[in-house]
Design an enzyme around this catalytic site. Sequence first.
Site, PDB file in Angstrom:
ATOM      1  N   ASN A  29     100.067 163.231  65.945  1.00  0.00           N
ATOM      2  CA  ASN A  29      98.558 163.258  65.587  1.00  0.00           C
ATOM      3  C   ASN A  29      98.640 161.909  66.545  1.00  0.00           C
ATOM      4  O   ASN A  29      98.474 161.296  66.850  1.00  0.00           O
ATOM      5  CB  ASN A  29      98.549 162.080  64.704  1.00  0.00           C
ATOM      6  CG  ASN A  29      96.802 161.611  64.089  1.00  0.00           C
ATOM      7  OD1 ASN A  29      95.629 162.076  64.900  1.00  0.00           O
ATOM      8  ND2 ASN A  29      96.700 160.957  63.645  1.00  0.00           N
ATOM      9  N   LYS A  79      95.042 161.522  67.866  1.00  0.00           N
ATOM     10  CA  LYS A  79      94.124 160.369  67.634  1.00  0.00           C
ATOM     11  C   LYS A  79      92.907 160.308  68.317  1.00  0.00           C
ATOM     12  O   LYS A  79      92.814 161.120  68.813  1.00  0.00           O
ATOM     13  CB  LYS A  79      95.001 158.904  67.407  1.00  0.00           C
ATOM     14  CG  LYS A  79      95.394 158.665  66.435  1.00  0.00           C
ATOM     15  CD  LYS A  79      96.428 157.172  66.228  1.00  0.00           C
ATOM     16  CE  LYS A  79      97.599 157.043  65.055  1.00  0.00           C
ATOM     17  NZ  LYS A  79      97.276 156.130  64.936  1.00  0.00           N
ATOM     18  N   HIS A 123      93.941 160.083  56.724  1.00  0.00           N
ATOM     19  CA  HIS A 123      94.632 158.715  56.935  1.00  0.00           C
ATOM     20  C   HIS A 123      93.718 157.287  57.568  1.00  0.00           C
ATOM     21  O   HIS A 123      92.261 157.233  56.500  1.00  0.00           O
ATOM     22  CB  HIS A 123      94.347 159.139  58.593  1.00  0.00           C
ATOM     23  CG  HIS A 123      95.367 158.748  59.728  1.00  0.00           C
ATOM     24  ND1 HIS A 123      95.646 156.933  60.165  1.00  0.00           N
ATOM     25  CD2 HIS A 123      96.585 158.771  60.226  1.00  0.00           C
ATOM     26  CE1 HIS A 123      95.814 157.454  61.001  1.00  0.00           C
ATOM     27  NE2 HIS A 123      96.728 157.906  60.918  1.00  0.00           N
ATOM     28  N   GLU A 151      93.220 155.156  59.111  1.00  0.00           N
ATOM     29  CA  GLU A 151      92.530 154.733  60.424  1.00  0.00           C
ATOM     30  C   GLU A 151      91.279 154.981  59.170  1.00  0.00           C
ATOM     31  O   GLU A 151      90.460 154.696  60.182  1.00  0.00           O
ATOM     32  CB  GLU A 151      92.677 155.060  61.620  1.00  0.00           C
ATOM     33  CG  GLU A 151      93.958 154.393  61.940  1.00  0.00           C
ATOM     34  CD  GLU A 151      94.443 154.743  63.175  1.00  0.00           C
ATOM     35  OE1 GLU A 151      94.591 155.308  63.946  1.00  0.00           O
ATOM     36  OE2 GLU A 151      95.690 154.612  63.348  1.00  0.00           O
ATOM     37  N   GLU A 209     102.507 157.621  54.740  1.00  0.00           N
ATOM     38  CA  GLU A 209     102.768 156.327  55.569  1.00  0.00           C
ATOM     39  C   GLU A 209     101.993 155.166  55.958  1.00  0.00           C
ATOM     40  O   GLU A 209     101.149 154.505  54.804  1.00  0.00           O
ATOM     41  CB  GLU A 209     101.097 156.401  56.633  1.00  0.00           C
ATOM     42  CG  GLU A 209     101.478 158.657  56.760  1.00  0.00           C
ATOM     43  CD  GLU A 209     100.632 158.374  58.705  1.00  0.00           C
ATOM     44  OE1 GLU A 209     101.266 158.460  59.723  1.00  0.00           O
ATOM     45  OE2 GLU A 209      99.489 158.214  58.661  1.00  0.00           O
ATOM     46  N   GLY A 214     100.869 152.189  64.176  1.00  0.00           N
ATOM     47  CA  GLY A 214     101.095 151.604  65.287  1.00  0.00           C
ATOM     48  C   GLY A 214     101.617 150.628  65.770  1.00  0.00           C
ATOM     49  O   GLY A 214     101.211 149.015  66.072  1.00  0.00           O
ATOM     50  N   SER A 245     105.524 154.570  63.309  1.00  0.00           N
ATOM     51  CA  SER A 245     106.359 154.180  64.132  1.00  0.00           C
ATOM     52  C   SER A 245     107.691 154.736  64.422  1.00  0.00           C
ATOM     53  O   SER A 245     108.270 154.172  64.931  1.00  0.00           O
ATOM     54  CB  SER A 245     106.429 152.354  64.224  1.00  0.00           C
ATOM     55  OG  SER A 245     104.922 151.727  64.377  1.00  0.00           O
TER      56      SER A 245
HETATM   57  P1  PGA Z   1     102.235 155.793  65.485  1.00  0.00           P
HETATM   58  O1  PGA Z   1     100.831 156.234  64.161  1.00  0.00           O
HETATM   59  O2  PGA Z   1     103.157 157.007  64.624  1.00  0.00           O
HETATM   60  O3  PGA Z   1     101.540 155.603  66.724  1.00  0.00           O
HETATM   61  O4  PGA Z   1     102.791 154.681  64.226  1.00  0.00           O
HETATM   62  C1  PGA Z   1     101.372 156.581  63.277  1.00  0.00           C
HETATM   63  C2  PGA Z   1     100.123 157.661  62.246  1.00  0.00           C
HETATM   64  O5  PGA Z   1      99.102 156.493  62.898  1.00  0.00           O
HETATM   65  O6  PGA Z   1      99.492 159.338  61.721  1.00  0.00           O
END
Ligand code: PGA
Length: 256
Positions: A12, A14, A99, A101, A169, A175, A215
């Site tokens: 992903n 983003k 997601h 976000e 998740e 993040g 992460s």
């Molecule tokens: P990250 O993001 O691996 O940077 O923690 C994962 C995600 O948001 O799908």
Amino acid sequence: MKNGVKKIIVGNWKMNPEKIDTAKKLVADINRRASKSKKSLIVLCPPTIFLSEVRGRKPPKKVKFGLQDVHYEKSGAFTGEISATMAKNMKAEFSIIGHSERRAMGETNEIISRKMAAALRSDIVPILCVGEKEVDEHADHLSFVKEQLTKGLASVSQTEIEKIIIAYEPVYAIGASEAVGPHVIYQRNIFIKKILTEMYGKQKAFGIPILYGGSINVDNAKEIIRDGSVDGLLIGRASLKAEDFLEIIARVESIK
Ligand code: PGA
């Protein structure tokens, strides 16, 4: 979804990278060096505006593409949005849906349910993201995940459920500096399977791939897949470095 594929590794991106040349190089590097990979389904979700160019005229052999979100309507007055039909027409095969976000921008379980329906109607494989914001001693976090599943999947029929992917998740791990421990991932994996069993029966529930995201890095990927017993990974930051992404795939594929 599980047939014939060992692990599903989703990148992903983003809102990254800023330049199309960087995006094209990332896809080319991953595709070239993933040529040895036989056991993984690799799905990259770049920013939609880059999709067509990174896919190119001769689509990369080792990589499939997805979107990071789709709208629930086919077309119309929805400024800034992209529909699942458009995604399909641009040859995307997957879409992340719900997601955290996007949920943080106001997306509700009801909206997510409509997006799931729209994706499935357009033959796009939806990757439904669920996960608690925090853990509390009354286990409210489990009810939270249960609600995300029951409401998010409200539109998905017994037949359609075979075409979806779930990504667990936990919001606090996205993040962040560390992933959640594999034992917690294992417990949530079982919990999600239990809810899916209540909704769709055991046979179907156990056929739905469950990924972990939050992460993931080179050092924790293998342990999470092995001890968390998940079917794949949804990777943010580490998917923007070809080297790390490929090393994660290699380590996951080294699991016997
Ligand atoms: P990250 O993001 O691996 O940077 O923690 C994962 C995600 O948001 O799908």
